[in-house]
Design a protein around this motif. Structure first.
Motif, PDB file in Angstrom:
ATOM      1  N   ALA A  56       0.856  -1.159  -0.087  1.00  9.12           N
ATOM      2  CA  ALA A  56       0.142   0.100   0.145  1.00  9.12           C
ATOM      3  C   ALA A  56       0.821   1.201   0.010  1.00  9.12           C
ATOM      4  N   GLY A  66      -6.075   5.017  -2.306  1.00 10.83           N
ATOM      5  CA  GLY A  66      -6.946   4.868  -1.329  1.00 10.83           C
ATOM      6  C   GLY A  66      -7.549   3.381  -1.231  1.00 10.83           C
ATOM      7  N   ARG A  67      -7.801   2.804  -2.642  1.00 12.95           N
ATOM      8  CA  ARG A  67      -8.337   1.478  -2.523  1.00 12.95           C
ATOM      9  C   ARG A  67      -7.510   0.375  -2.039  1.00 12.95           C
ATOM     10  N   ALA A  69      -4.809   0.863   0.094  1.00 17.83           N
ATOM     11  CA  ALA A  69      -4.551   1.340   1.708  1.00 17.83           C
ATOM     12  C   ALA A  69      -5.846   0.644   2.397  1.00 17.83           C
ATOM     13  N   GLU A  70      -7.225   0.689   1.769  1.00 15.94           N
ATOM     14  CA  GLU A  70      -8.386  -0.129   2.504  1.00 15.94           C
ATOM     15  C   GLU A  70      -8.209  -1.368   2.216  1.00 15.94           C
ATOM     16  N   ALA A  71      -7.773  -1.952   1.165  1.00 12.25           N
ATOM     17  CA  ALA A  71      -7.654  -3.491   0.645  1.00 12.25           C
ATOM     18  C   ALA A  71      -6.669  -4.085   2.017  1.00 12.25           C
ATOM     19  N   GLU A  73      -5.432  -2.827   4.867  1.00  6.50           N
ATOM     20  CA  GLU A  73      -6.174  -2.802   6.229  1.00  6.50           C
ATOM     21  C   GLU A  73      -7.324  -4.047   6.309  1.00  6.50           C
ATOM     22  N   LYS A  74      -8.236  -3.951   5.527  1.00  6.14           N
ATOM     23  CA  LYS A  74      -8.864  -5.036   5.614  1.00  6.14           C
ATOM     24  C   LYS A  74      -8.547  -6.587   5.476  1.00  6.14           C
ATOM     25  N   THR A  75      -7.315  -6.811   4.830  1.00  4.65           N
ATOM     26  CA  THR A  75      -6.826  -8.250   4.521  1.00  4.65           C
ATOM     27  C   THR A  75      -5.918  -8.500   5.971  1.00  4.65           C
ATOM     28  N   ALA A  80     -10.924  -9.554   4.334  1.00  2.12           N
ATOM     29  CA  ALA A  80     -10.938  -9.048   2.976  1.00  2.12           C
ATOM     30  C   ALA A  80     -12.164  -9.767   2.104  1.00  2.12           C
ATOM     31  N   HIS A  84     -11.404  -6.451  -2.400  1.00  2.00           N
ATOM     32  CA  HIS A  84      -9.913  -5.941  -1.655  1.00  2.00           C
ATOM     33  C   HIS A  84      -8.785  -6.634  -2.455  1.00  2.00           C
TER      34      HIS A  84
END
Length: 474
Positions: A56, A66-67, A69-71, A73-75, A80, A84
């Motif tokens: 990221a 943005g996408r 970074a979110e992916a 974090e969720k993973t 995920a 993601h």
């Protein structure tokens, strides 16, 4: 090294040994993510989370920031979803694409050869059935990522089979289906993953990320094809062999009949093969395409009449649209036509360091033969020779390369350095200049070594063809 006023393919070999800014950092981010895939992303450990965060961070200044970074974090939290995983695959592909572009820019600077602008992907639509099949394929790939390479088993890998079977009848999905089928077969041969002594980390991550992106509707459009009429001047042939298939890829310069700019092109012919056919026997499987292979072995040009060609410079070979032309010496082509030939653009999903194969000409170099293999000294710059890529199906040998004074080859990049794959060399024998080509036996030969190799392979090929004919008649 070839002086500037004499043409040639490689002008500034010293540039190939200089560091490329940001290259190591980009590859480190890719390696961190690839390592995270080994043990799976269902319940990531702190080390895996660090690899995700590194990916990221590497794309933080891009539109993907943005996408991804979110992916990441969720993973890292074990939550995920498919979107993601797609974002992570896109980030990894973008990083390797940037590495490809940086290396290609360095080569272009060293070679001094023009490159065509990126044409971008062709638009493509998808029907509902195709979308559903792609969704099913993406779901399987996400399950792989959650399990990791250490967690694969036969039940998980077998999940690809019904998806591939449903994809194959759809022409627009065959490219994706072939990748999934080969990937699944490779994984199946290594099950269970927990017992693997060594995991091919980069390779499997490459296949996984590419497959994930190809499951997005419109990501794999049919290549834009135009027609090429003019003269093809072969530079050499690269033989690519697999246990069940063989391909001969001829690199050359195409001169349009309308007087347009000369272009670098590739012409590939392939055939299925049994694993018992090797060496010179491979040519017997490919020889239905004699208009191409005969020209390569005889040192002749090929006259093309409306031959289909993609935007990336790949000729869709049709023997009915080709005829053998006048004699065309490879080294004359390399000295005169190669320097001004325009390289074709590379489509976004094909931007990967492993894809780099740029035809070049080297002359006036020294040869060092040491423990690490053959190395060419080009005006003080050291360039390793990839002798493992020299095919056994021709007279070109590492010894011939070591005693040569000129070489036409493909400039590649592997394991952190540029390498040269020889296609043809010039050497002095009894005070005469003699050319040795990797594809010299492609269309047949009177060379004693070639005749012996052909004879050894003929019986095996004949028997196999007879058996295949009997099976087809039943």
């Amino acid at each position: 090294m070839v002086p500037d006023d004499e043409g040639g393919g490689l002008m500034r070999a010293d540039l190939l040994t200089d560091a490329v800014d940001g290259l190591d950092e980009a590859l480190a981010a890719v390696d961190g993510f690839d390592d995270a895939l080994v043990d799976g992303l269902l319940r990531p450990q702190p080390g895996q989370a660090a690899g995700l965060a590194g990916l990221a961070d590497a794309v933080a200044g891009s539109p993907l920031a943005g996408r991804v970074a979110e992916a990441a974090e969720k993973t890292a939290a074990g939550a995920a979803g498919e979107d993601h995983f797609v974002a992570l695959a896109a980030a990894r592909t973008a990083l390797l694409g940037s590495v490809h572009d940086a290396l290609l820019a360095r080569i272009e600077e060293a070679v001094g050869r023009p490159c065509a602008p990126d044409s971008g992907p062709a638009p493509a639509g998808s029907d509902e059935r195709a979308v559903n099949l792609l969704t099913a394929a993406r779901s399987w790939l996400c399950d792989l990522a959650r399990a990791g390479w250490r967690g694969i088993d036969h039940e998980l890998v077998a999940g690809a089979a019904p998806v591939v079977s449903a994809m194959l009848p759809e022409p627009g999905l065959r490219r994706t289906a072939a990748l999934l089928d080969g990937f699944a077969a490779e994984l199946a041969a290594c099950c269970p993953g927990a017992t693997l002594e060594r995991v091919p980390v980069r390779r499997w991550a490459d296949l996984w990320a590419r497959a994930v992106l190809l499951t997005l509707p419109g990501a794999a459009p049919a290549p834009a094809v135009t027609e090429a009429t003019g003269r093809l001047l072969p530079l050499g042939v690269d033989v690519q062999e697999h246990a069940t298939a063989v391909q001969a890829q001829v690199h050359g310069v195409f001169e349009p009949a309308d007087g347009g700019a000369a272009r670098l092109v590739r012409a590939s012919v392939s055939a299925p093969k049994p694993d018992s056919v090797v060496g010179a026997g491979l040519w017997q499987l490919l020889r239905p395409h004699m208009s191409l292979l005969g020209a390569v072995s005889e040192g002749r040009a090929v006259e093309l009449d409306a031959m289909p060609v993609t935007a990336e410079g790949d000729l869709v070979w049709d023997d009915g649209r080709a005829r053998t032309g006048e004699p065309a010496d490879v080294f004359a082509t390399a000295r005169v036509a190669l320097p001004s030939a325009v390289a074709a653009p590379v489509s976004p999903l094909d931007r990967h360091p492993v894809r780099i194969a740029v035809p070049v000409l080297l002359e006036g170099y020294g040869v060092e033969d040491g423990a690490d293999g053959t190395v060419l000294d080009v005006a003080g710059a050291r360039l390793a020779v990839d002798v493992d890529r020299v095919p056994a199906a021709g007279p070109l040998t590492p010894e011939a390369v070591a005693s040569s004074g000129a070489c036409v080859g493909l400039l590649r990049w592997d394991a952190g350095e540029f390498l040269l794959q020889p296609l043809a060399v010039e050497r002095t024998v009894r005070k005469k200049s003699v050319a040795v080509h990797a594809g010299a036996w492609a269309g047949g030969t009177t060379d004693k070594a070639g005749v012996r190799a052909e004879k050894a392979a003929t019986d095996a090929v004949t028997v196999l063809r007879e058996r295949a004919g009997r099976l087809l008649r039943k």
